[in-house]
Design an enzyme around this catalytic site. Structure first.
Site, PDB file in Angstrom:
ATOM      1  CE1 TYR A  78      -3.664  -2.430   0.039  1.00 31.84           C
ATOM      2  CE2 TYR A  78      -2.751  -3.249   2.108  1.00 31.84           C
ATOM      3  CZ  TYR A  78      -3.627  -3.389   1.055  1.00 31.84           C
ATOM      4  OH  TYR A  78      -4.476  -4.455   0.989  1.00 31.84           O
ATOM      5  CG  HIS A 134      -9.906  -1.337  -4.482  1.00 32.32           C
ATOM      6  ND1 HIS A 134     -10.198  -1.673  -3.188  1.00 32.32           N
ATOM      7  CD2 HIS A 134     -11.030  -1.560  -5.199  1.00 32.32           C
ATOM      8  CE1 HIS A 134     -11.456  -2.090  -3.118  1.00 32.32           C
ATOM      9  NE2 HIS A 134     -11.991  -2.026  -4.325  1.00 32.32           N
TER      10      HIS A 134
HETATM   11  C1  DQA Z   1      -7.719  -2.179  -0.684  1.00 33.90           C
HETATM   12  C2  DQA Z   1      -7.719  -3.616  -1.196  1.00 33.90           C
HETATM   13  C3  DQA Z   1      -8.462  -4.513  -0.233  1.00 33.90           C
HETATM   14  O1  DQA Z   1      -8.410  -5.856  -0.690  1.00 33.90           O
HETATM   15  C4  DQA Z   1      -7.842  -4.466   1.144  1.00 33.90           C
HETATM   16  O2  DQA Z   1      -8.607  -5.243   2.038  1.00 33.90           O
HETATM   17  C5  DQA Z   1      -7.692  -3.079   1.642  1.00 33.90           C
HETATM   18  C6  DQA Z   1      -7.153  -2.078   0.720  1.00 33.90           C
HETATM   19  C7  DQA Z   1      -6.871  -1.257  -1.598  1.00 33.90           C
HETATM   20  O3  DQA Z   1      -7.067  -0.058  -1.519  1.00 33.90           O
HETATM   21  O4  DQA Z   1      -6.009  -1.749  -2.332  1.00 33.90           O
HETATM   22  O5  DQA Z   1      -7.917  -2.780   2.804  1.00 33.90           O
HETATM   23  O6  DQA Z   1      -9.042  -1.675  -0.695  1.00 33.90           O
END
Ligand code: DQA
Length: 144
Positions: free
Chosen positions: A22, A99
């Site tokens: 992330y 995402h």
């Molecule tokens: C997310 C992707 C999801 O699978 C994960 O549970 C997250 C972050 C993303 O921003 O890539 O919490 O939403």
């Protein structure tokens, strides 16, 4: 135009949470990036982050009287929350799902988004720029 940026579960820990997936930017950093892009697009933005499903649903309900669109990252709720999907479908405000990671290239349980099916569109895999791209989409999209 007024847009709510709604961050879901665990996104308050960005910057320290799995940075290899992330990134190193905190939610505050990302909100600042969004705010700058919004200013250029002449969009007023407000920010909210909730870890609980009910709070996210309440925020979506409340958005129907205050906002022209919602840009939302539900976090893991995307993959199984029919209640959030129903909330999105229940409001006249268009919702764009974002995402940070490319959920289509991750574990099998992340490849499905039940909430995205209720949205007008989704953007995934561009890191914090996913939110900025969503704002550009919002700026060019008529209402639901
Ligand atoms: C997310 C992707 C999801 O699978 C994960 O549970 C997250 C972050 C993303 O921003 O890539 O919490 O939403």
């Amino acid at each position: 135009m007024r847009v709510l940026i709604l961050h879901g579960a665990n996104l308050n820990l960005l910057g320290e949470r799995q940075p290899e997936i992330y990134g190193m930017q905190t939610l505050t950093d990302i909100n600042e990036l969004i705010r700058t892009a919004a200013r250029e697009l002449r969009i007023d933005v407000d920010f909210a982050q909730h870890n609980s499903e009910g709070a996210i649903i309440d925020a979506l309900h409340a958005a129907r009287s205050d906002y022209d669109a919602v840009v939302m990252n539900p976090g893991a709720y995307s993959h199984y929350s029919y209640a959030i999907a129903d909330a999105i479908a229940s409001i006249p405000v268009p919702v764009i799902e974002v995402h940070l990671s490319n959920i289509a290239s991750r574990e099998a349980h992340r490849r499905i988004s039940v909430t995205a099916s209720a949205c007008i569109g989704s953007i995934s895999g561009f890191g914090p720029r996913s939110y900025v791209l969503a704002l550009h989409a919002v700026a060019q999209t008529p209402g639901k």
